[in-house]
Design a protein around this motif. Structure first.
Motif, mmCIF file in Angstrom:
data_model
loop_
_atom_site.group_PDB
_atom_site.id
_atom_site.type_symbol
_atom_site.label_atom_id
_atom_site.label_comp_id
_atom_site.label_asym_id
_atom_site.label_seq_id
_atom_site.Cartn_x
_atom_site.Cartn_y
_atom_site.Cartn_z
ATOM 1 N N GLY A 278 31.362 -51.709 -6.412
ATOM 2 C CA GLY A 278 29.979 -51.824 -5.968
ATOM 3 C C GLY A 278 29.009 -51.027 -6.800
ATOM 4 O O GLY A 278 27.792 -51.228 -6.688
ATOM 5 N N GLU A 279 29.522 -50.115 -7.645
ATOM 6 C CA GLU A 279 28.637 -49.353 -8.529
ATOM 7 C C GLU A 279 28.332 -50.169 -9.790
ATOM 8 O O GLU A 279 28.911 -51.237 -10.023
ATOM 9 C CB GLU A 279 29.288 -48.018 -8.899
ATOM 10 C CG GLU A 279 29.442 -47.075 -7.723
ATOM 11 C CD GLU A 279 30.063 -45.742 -8.123
ATOM 12 O OE1 GLU A 279 29.827 -44.751 -7.419
ATOM 13 O OE2 GLU A 279 30.783 -45.699 -9.148
ATOM 14 N N PHE A 280 27.415 -49.618 -10.598
ATOM 15 C CA PHE A 280 27.022 -50.292 -11.829
ATOM 16 C C PHE A 280 27.418 -49.466 -13.044
ATOM 17 O O PHE A 280 27.418 -48.233 -13.007
ATOM 18 C CB PHE A 280 25.518 -50.551 -11.854
ATOM 19 C CG PHE A 280 25.081 -51.658 -10.939
ATOM 20 C CD1 PHE A 280 25.010 -52.967 -11.383
ATOM 21 C CD2 PHE A 280 24.752 -51.389 -9.614
ATOM 22 C CE1 PHE A 280 24.614 -53.993 -10.541
ATOM 23 C CE2 PHE A 280 24.352 -52.402 -8.760
ATOM 24 C CZ PHE A 280 24.289 -53.711 -9.228
ATOM 25 N N THR B 248 24.239 -54.134 -18.387
ATOM 26 C CA THR B 248 24.496 -53.590 -17.051
ATOM 27 C C THR B 248 25.536 -54.456 -16.355
ATOM 28 O O THR B 248 25.402 -55.680 -16.282
ATOM 29 C CB THR B 248 23.209 -53.551 -16.217
ATOM 30 O OG1 THR B 248 22.207 -52.819 -16.932
ATOM 31 C CG2 THR B 248 23.451 -52.875 -14.884
ATOM 32 N N LEU C 221 28.031 -54.998 -12.831
ATOM 33 C CA LEU C 221 28.479 -54.680 -11.485
ATOM 34 C C LEU C 221 29.993 -54.528 -11.507
ATOM 35 O O LEU C 221 30.691 -55.277 -12.195
ATOM 36 C CB LEU C 221 28.074 -55.794 -10.518
ATOM 37 C CG LEU C 221 28.626 -55.688 -9.097
ATOM 38 C CD1 LEU C 221 27.983 -54.519 -8.357
ATOM 39 C CD2 LEU C 221 28.399 -56.987 -8.319
ATOM 40 N N PRO D 130 32.945 -55.175 -9.362
ATOM 41 C CA PRO D 130 33.245 -55.858 -8.097
ATOM 42 C C PRO D 130 34.702 -55.832 -7.658
ATOM 43 O O PRO D 130 35.006 -56.314 -6.572
ATOM 44 C CB PRO D 130 32.801 -57.292 -8.382
ATOM 45 C CG PRO D 130 33.044 -57.468 -9.849
ATOM 46 C CD PRO D 130 32.937 -56.118 -10.495
ATOM 47 N N PHE E 275 31.807 -52.393 0.165
ATOM 48 C CA PHE E 275 31.398 -53.525 -0.668
ATOM 49 C C PHE E 275 31.994 -54.827 -0.127
ATOM 50 O O PHE E 275 31.310 -55.853 -0.054
ATOM 51 C CB PHE E 275 31.844 -53.299 -2.104
ATOM 52 C CG PHE E 275 31.392 -54.381 -3.051
ATOM 53 C CD1 PHE E 275 30.074 -54.459 -3.470
ATOM 54 C CD2 PHE E 275 32.294 -55.317 -3.524
ATOM 55 C CE1 PHE E 275 29.666 -55.454 -4.343
ATOM 56 C CE2 PHE E 275 31.897 -56.317 -4.391
ATOM 57 C CZ PHE E 275 30.569 -56.382 -4.804
#
Length: 373
Positions: free
Chosen positions: A102-104, A154, A156, A158, A285
């Motif tokens: 869930g972070e980038f 960038t 994600l 997942p 997430f």
């Protein structure tokens, strides 16, 4: 002479008789009567007209903005000043030992020319993805052009486990500029051949959306209304056109432009120093994905729109359905008509549908399945 009292009595009698007919006779057709409206000229609402024009111009502006691409500050006359994929690189910003689902992830890309010098302007076409071949997972990254030769990719994160950054240079900014100029200045790069047959004579001529010359044949598609033209063959009517096919491609580039578009610098992986990313699971997430709304037409897209994990697509926009077996897909499609409009990519999807679902399970015809490519 009628006296005042006699006239008043006459009008009362007439009114009474009229009321009797209206009350007891079938007069519904009079109630339903609608007077004819006259076509009276009205001055146009100039405010509404201006508002419509503004909305149209805004829509066109938005479309042009989507396909807008930055141009080099000046025309490039030396191949070695263009972007070289082998000299480009990328590095991870704010690296950590572990990340959470869930972070980038942010990666900085630096473009360099064939002499190894950093580029001072943008416009390069980079594609970025995060993937794991072992679990057959992948997600695209969003690339932001800083306009100074650097780009921010960038991603994600997942899925849990490992992930590897992969970045390719599709076209240099100089090659993109060539493609853009040729698209605008030479629209007839692809031409078609029209085959005519009349009596015992045959002829093959050039056809396109527009062809040069005065003696031409014009045609209109009866369904779409699109028009195209063919050079009129000698001593043959335009109605003798039998069919048409792709004729070929015209060369519209010079030696420098060819070098900017050659395969050695097109769609190449660029080197980078980012090690595999370690991602830990996060149930929050997964909970967010389970709360997505049902899929429906007209939903806004987002970046990324979804990801693959274990070769299965998961939408980040809505609750997508999966059809692992032909029977499940057939149950969903049973009783439905499928209309498919698109290019060769959509044709590949249709061919996959034919292979995935037994051919005897549906009828391929103009009524049930329409394929236009």
């Amino acid at each position: 002479m009628w006296t005042r009292k006699q006239l008043l009595l006459l009008f009362c009698c007439i009114g009474g008789i009229g009321g009797f007919f209206y009350r007891f006779l079938n007069m519904d057709y009079l109630d339903k009567y609608i007077p004819t409206t006259f076509n009276v000229f009205q001055q146009p609402n100039i405010n509404h007209y201006i508002e419509s024009v503004v909305q149209l111009n805004f829509s066109l502006f938005e479309l042009l903005k989507i396909i807008d691409w930055p141009e080099p500050p000046s025309a490039v006359n030396n191949f070695y000043f263009s972007t070289n994929p082998q000299n480009c690189d990328y590095r991870l910003l704010n690296p950590r030992d572990t990340y959470r689902v869930g972070e980038f992830l942010e990666v900085l890309i630096t473009a360099r020319d064939h002499k190894g010098q950093p580029k001072s302007y943008g416009g390069d076409f980079f594609q970025a993805k995060l993937h794991n071949t072992k679990v057959r997972a992948g997600v695209t990254g969003q690339v932001t052009d800083h306009g100074n030769g650097t780009y921010l990719a960038t991603f994600l994160l997942p899925w849990p486990g490992n992930a590897k950054v992969h970045i390719r240079l599709i076209h240099s900014s100089e090659a993109v500029d060539v493609l853009k100029r040729k698209r605008e200045s030479d629209p007839g790069k692809v031409y078609f051949s029209g085959y005519f047959h009349y009596n015992d004579s045959s002829a093959v001529v050039e056809c396109n959306l527009e062809v040069s010359g005065n003696d031409i044949c014009k045609y209109t598609d009866p369904v779409s209304g699109d028009t195209w033209q063919c050079v009129r063959p000698q001593k043959m009517p335009c109605s003798s056109l039998v069919f048409h096919s792709v004729g070929g491609y015209r060369k519209v580039t010079n030696a420098l432009e060819d070098s900017l578009l050659r395969r050695s610098v097109t769609d190449k992986t660029i080197p980078g120093s980012v090690p595999p990313i370690n991602i830990q699971s996060d149930q929050r997430f997964s909970g967010l994905i389970s709360k997505l709304p049902s899929c429906r037409p007209g939903q806004e897209s987002r970046q990324p729109s979804g990801f693959y994990y274990e070769d299965t697509w998961t939408s980040l926009l809505c609750q997508g359905r999966h059809f692992p077996e032909p029977s499940s897909a057939l149950n969903c499609l049973r009783g439905k008509d499928i209309h498919m409009f698109g290019d060769s990519t959509l044709r590949q999807w249709f061919e996959y549908l034919e292979r995935f679902i037994p051919s005897k399970s549906f009828t391929l015809c103009a009524v049930n399945v329409i394929v236009m490519v």
